[in-house]
Design a protein around this motif. Structure first.
Motif, mmCIF file in Angstrom:
data_model
loop_
_atom_site.group_PDB
_atom_site.id
_atom_site.type_symbol
_atom_site.label_atom_id
_atom_site.label_comp_id
_atom_site.label_asym_id
_atom_site.label_seq_id
_atom_site.Cartn_x
_atom_site.Cartn_y
_atom_site.Cartn_z
ATOM 1 N N PHE A 259 0.814 -1.216 0.000
ATOM 2 C CA PHE A 259 0.000 0.000 0.000
ATOM 3 C C PHE A 259 0.851 1.272 0.000
ATOM 4 C CE2 PHE A 259 -3.980 -2.095 2.080
ATOM 5 C CZ PHE A 259 -4.173 -2.815 0.915
ATOM 6 N N ASN A 260 2.086 1.195 0.497
ATOM 7 C CA ASN A 260 2.967 2.364 0.476
ATOM 8 C C ASN A 260 3.826 2.428 -0.784
ATOM 9 O OD1 ASN A 260 3.412 4.179 3.222
ATOM 10 N ND2 ASN A 260 2.398 2.222 3.626
ATOM 11 N N SER A 261 3.768 1.404 -1.611
ATOM 12 C CA SER A 261 4.547 1.428 -2.851
ATOM 13 C C SER A 261 3.949 2.440 -3.813
ATOM 14 C CB SER A 261 4.584 0.040 -3.486
ATOM 15 O OG SER A 261 3.290 -0.336 -3.949
ATOM 16 N N ARG A 262 4.802 3.023 -4.611
ATOM 17 C CA ARG A 262 4.346 3.972 -5.627
ATOM 18 C C ARG A 262 4.748 3.534 -7.029
ATOM 19 N NH1 ARG A 262 1.756 4.644 -1.811
ATOM 20 N NH2 ARG A 262 1.534 6.532 -0.540
ATOM 21 N N GLU A 263 5.569 2.490 -7.126
ATOM 22 C CA GLU A 263 5.966 1.976 -8.438
ATOM 23 C C GLU A 263 5.911 0.453 -8.503
ATOM 24 O OE1 GLU A 263 9.261 3.474 -10.508
ATOM 25 O OE2 GLU A 263 8.892 5.580 -9.997
ATOM 26 N N PHE A 264 6.562 -0.219 -7.560
ATOM 27 C CA PHE A 264 6.655 -1.672 -7.677
ATOM 28 C C PHE A 264 6.830 -2.321 -6.314
ATOM 29 C CE2 PHE A 264 11.088 -0.250 -7.731
ATOM 30 C CZ PHE A 264 11.716 -1.170 -6.895
ATOM 31 N N VAL A 265 6.568 -3.620 -6.265
ATOM 32 C CA VAL A 265 6.946 -4.468 -5.137
ATOM 33 C C VAL A 265 7.733 -5.636 -5.702
ATOM 34 C CG1 VAL A 265 4.964 -3.810 -3.727
ATOM 35 C CG2 VAL A 265 4.805 -5.808 -5.209
ATOM 36 N N ALA A 266 8.575 -6.255 -4.868
ATOM 37 C CA ALA A 266 9.445 -7.311 -5.373
ATOM 38 C C ALA A 266 9.729 -8.345 -4.294
ATOM 39 C CB ALA A 266 10.761 -6.712 -5.886
ATOM 40 N N HIS A 267 10.078 -9.535 -4.745
ATOM 41 C CA HIS A 267 10.471 -10.635 -3.871
ATOM 42 C C HIS A 267 11.332 -11.586 -4.692
ATOM 43 C CE1 HIS A 267 7.416 -12.921 -6.045
ATOM 44 N NE2 HIS A 267 6.511 -11.991 -5.722
ATOM 45 N N SER A 268 11.842 -12.616 -4.079
ATOM 46 C CA SER A 268 12.669 -13.569 -4.815
ATOM 47 C C SER A 268 11.803 -14.397 -5.760
ATOM 48 C CB SER A 268 13.409 -14.496 -3.853
ATOM 49 O OG SER A 268 12.529 -15.490 -3.352
ATOM 50 N N PRO A 269 12.373 -14.924 -6.836
ATOM 51 C CA PRO A 269 11.599 -15.774 -7.741
ATOM 52 C C PRO A 269 11.041 -17.022 -7.068
ATOM 53 C CG PRO A 269 13.610 -15.022 -8.814
ATOM 54 C CD PRO A 269 13.715 -14.637 -7.366
ATOM 55 N N GLN A 270 11.670 -17.464 -5.972
ATOM 56 C CA GLN A 270 11.227 -18.667 -5.267
ATOM 57 C C GLN A 270 10.141 -18.387 -4.232
ATOM 58 O OE1 GLN A 270 14.685 -17.746 -5.321
ATOM 59 N NE2 GLN A 270 14.868 -18.833 -7.266
ATOM 60 N N TRP A 271 9.858 -17.110 -3.983
ATOM 61 C CA TRP A 271 8.958 -16.723 -2.889
ATOM 62 C C TRP A 271 7.574 -17.337 -3.030
ATOM 63 C CZ3 TRP A 271 4.501 -13.576 -2.912
ATOM 64 C CH2 TRP A 271 4.097 -13.071 -1.672
ATOM 65 N N ARG A 272 7.063 -17.410 -4.235
ATOM 66 C CA ARG A 272 5.704 -17.934 -4.435
ATOM 67 C C ARG A 272 5.599 -19.415 -4.052
ATOM 68 N NH1 ARG A 272 4.909 -15.995 -10.506
ATOM 69 N NH2 ARG A 272 7.127 -16.557 -10.474
ATOM 70 N N GLN A 273 6.671 -20.161 -4.273
ATOM 71 C CA GLN A 273 6.657 -21.576 -3.907
ATOM 72 C C GLN A 273 6.870 -21.786 -2.417
ATOM 73 O OE1 GLN A 273 8.526 -20.508 -6.775
ATOM 74 N NE2 GLN A 273 6.622 -21.005 -7.870
ATOM 75 N N THR A 274 7.732 -20.983 -1.822
ATOM 76 C CA THR A 274 8.042 -21.160 -0.401
ATOM 77 C C THR A 274 7.012 -20.522 0.523
ATOM 78 O OG1 THR A 274 9.483 -19.199 -0.502
ATOM 79 C CG2 THR A 274 10.525 -21.360 -0.825
ATOM 80 N N HIS A 275 6.198 -19.599 -0.009
ATOM 81 C CA HIS A 275 5.183 -18.931 0.819
ATOM 82 C C HIS A 275 3.855 -18.880 0.055
ATOM 83 C CE1 HIS A 275 9.067 -17.493 2.368
ATOM 84 N NE2 HIS A 275 8.471 -17.539 3.539
ATOM 85 N N PRO A 276 3.252 -20.021 -0.177
ATOM 86 C CA PRO A 276 2.040 -20.078 -1.018
ATOM 87 C C PRO A 276 0.874 -19.264 -0.474
ATOM 88 C CG PRO A 276 2.429 -22.174 0.109
ATOM 89 C CD PRO A 276 3.659 -21.351 0.295
ATOM 90 N N LYS A 277 0.691 -19.230 0.850
ATOM 91 C CA LYS A 277 -0.434 -18.467 1.400
ATOM 92 C C LYS A 277 -0.252 -16.971 1.149
ATOM 93 C CE LYS A 277 -3.236 -17.911 5.591
ATOM 94 N NZ LYS A 277 -3.288 -16.443 5.564
ATOM 95 N N LEU A 278 0.955 -16.467 1.408
ATOM 96 C CA LEU A 278 1.223 -15.057 1.148
ATOM 97 C C LEU A 278 1.109 -14.757 -0.344
ATOM 98 C CD1 LEU A 278 4.312 -14.549 3.500
ATOM 99 C CD2 LEU A 278 1.977 -13.748 3.903
ATOM 100 N N ALA A 279 1.550 -15.700 -1.172
ATOM 101 C CA ALA A 279 1.482 -15.507 -2.622
ATOM 102 C C ALA A 279 0.037 -15.425 -3.104
ATOM 103 C CB ALA A 279 2.216 -16.642 -3.332
ATOM 104 N N ARG A 280 -0.862 -16.161 -2.463
ATOM 105 C CA ARG A 280 -2.281 -16.098 -2.848
ATOM 106 C C ARG A 280 -2.899 -14.754 -2.464
ATOM 107 N NH1 ARG A 280 -2.148 -21.545 -1.005
ATOM 108 N NH2 ARG A 280 -2.986 -20.932 1.034
ATOM 109 N N GLU A 281 -2.371 -14.140 -1.413
ATOM 110 C CA GLU A 281 -2.912 -12.865 -0.959
ATOM 111 C C GLU A 281 -2.390 -11.680 -1.774
ATOM 112 O OE1 GLU A 281 -1.652 -12.816 3.073
ATOM 113 O OE2 GLU A 281 -3.173 -14.232 3.770
#
Length: 306
Positions: A259-281
Motif C-alpha cells: 500500500f505504500n509502494s508507488r511503483e513496484f513491489v518485489a520478492h525472490s523468484p522462489q517466494w511464491r513456492q516457499t510462501h504459497p499463502k502469502l502468494a495467494r494474498e
C-alpha cells in the motif's frame, strides 16, 4: 566503461539483495501496469543518471550526489548486516541513528515525492527542462539530508545545520524501535521501504480511514507506525506504541509494503513456492493498490521500468 556509475539507485542495492534469490534475481510487480517480470538487483529501483546535477556551462556532475548518498547507505548497510546476523528485537542507539538517516534519504529521494514537490511549486509554469528540475531536487536533498548528515558530528556546527525533521522525529523519546523476525521469512520489498500506516490524534477531515494504511493523510507528526522491510526475514518497526511489534505479522507488514509502494513491489523468484499463502494474498493487495492509488497519486505515472 564510463568513469562514473550510470545506474543511480533510488532503492539501495544492499537492501534489495536481502530479498533476492539466486544470482541476485528479483521478481518485480509493477502494479500500475499489471506487469510482472524477473530482473536482477542492479537493474531494479534505479534510473539512468537519476541523481546527476546539471549546471549551465559545466559538464554534468554524475558522481557527487551518488558518493554522498553512498556514505549514508554504507553506514546503514553495515548496521543492517549486523541486525540480520543477530536474533534480538532490540535496536542499538548507533543502529537507530544510521537507519534514521537512511530513511530520511529514502523519503527525500522518492520519485513520487519529487513529483509532488514539482506540482506544489508549479514547475510546469516555469518551462523548466527535466535536467533543471532534477538538479533543483538534488539541491533540496543536499540541503535537507546530505549537509546535515555531514555536519552531525561537527562540534562547531550550529544545531540547525545538523537537523533533519524525520531524523528528529524517529530518534525522539516517544518512538519505540524493534526488529521483527518471522521464522519462516516471507517479507517483500517495494520502491518505498519507509511504510507509514495508521494514525494518532484527530484524523484529517475528508480522508477515508483506509487511506491511512497507504501512507496518505499522515505525516511525520501523526503516523502510528513505520514498518521497514530490511530482508525477507527481518523488518524494522518504529511505533509510538511499545507493544506494536507483538501485534504485527508478515501478512500485515506486506500489506503496508504494497500500500505504500508507488511503483513496484518485489520478492525472490522462489517466494511464491516457499510462501504459497502469502502468494495467494498478493494479487488482491496489488489490485487494491491499483484501484485506490489513482485517488492520491496526483497524476504521477510510475516509470516504465522498475
Amino acid at each position: 566503461m564510463p568513469p562514473h556509475p550510470v545506474r543511480h539507485h533510488f532503492v539501495p542495492q544492499f537492501l534489495l539483495k536481502y530479498f533476492a534469490g539466486q544470482r541476485g534475481q528479483l521478481y518485480v510487480h509493477q502494479w500500475a501496469s499489471g506487469r510482472a517480470f524477473q530482473r536482477n538487483v542492479k537493474e531494479t529501483g534505479q534510473r539512468k543518471y537519476g541523481h546527476s546535477i546539471y549546471r549551465p556551462g559545466q559538464d554534468p556532475d554524475h558522481s557527487s550526489m551518488e558518493a554522498a548518498m553512498g556514505d549514508i547507505e554504507g553506514q546503514a548497510a553495515t548496521v543492517v548486516k549486523e541486525l540480520v546476523q543477530r536474533r534480538e528485537r532490540a535496536v542499538s542507539e548507533h543502529a537507530r541513528e544510521a537507519l534514521a538517516w537512511l530513511l530520511a534519504l529514502q523519503w527525500q529521494r522518492s520519485r513520487f515525492l519529487r513529483h509532488v514537490v514539482n506540482q506544489s511549486v508549479g514547475v510546469d509554469d516555469y518551462d523548466l527542462s527535466e535536467e533543471e528540475v532534477q538538479s533543483s531536487m538534488m539541491g533540496l536533498i543536499a540541503r535537507s539530508v546530505i549537509w546535515p548528515w555531514q555536519a552531525r558530528n561537527d562540534e562547531d556546527a550550529h544545531y540547525k545545520d545538523q537537523w533533519n525533521h524525520l531524523v528528529s522525529v524517529l530518534l525522539s523519546s516517544g518512538m519505540y524501535w524493534a526488529c521483527y523476525r518471522p521464522r519462516g521469512g516471507g517479507l517483500i520489498v517495494s520502491d518505498n521501504p519507509l511504510c507509514m500506516s495508521g494514525i494518532v490524534g484527530t484524523p484529517p477531515p475528508g480522508i477515508p480511514t483506509g487511506f491511512f494504511d497507504h501512507g496518505v493523510g499522515i505525516g511525520f507528526t501523526n503516523f502510528r507506525r513505520i514498518t521497514v522491510p530490511l530482508g525477507s526475514r527481518l523488518a524494522l518497526i518504529i511505533s509510538r506504541d511499545p507493544d506494536e511489534v507483538s501485534r504485527l505479522d508478515v501478512a500485515a507488514i506486506n500489506r503496508f509494503t504494497v500500500f505504500n509502494s508507488r511503483e513496484f513491489v518485489a520478492h525472490s523468484p522462489q517466494w511464491r513456492q516457499t510462501h504459497p499463502k502469502l502468494a495467494r494474498e498478493l494479487p488482491d493487495l496489488l489490485e487494491r493498490q491499483q484501484l485506490v492509488a489513482p485517488a492520491f497519486l496526483q497524476g504521477y505515472k510510475p516509470g516504465s521500468t522498475a
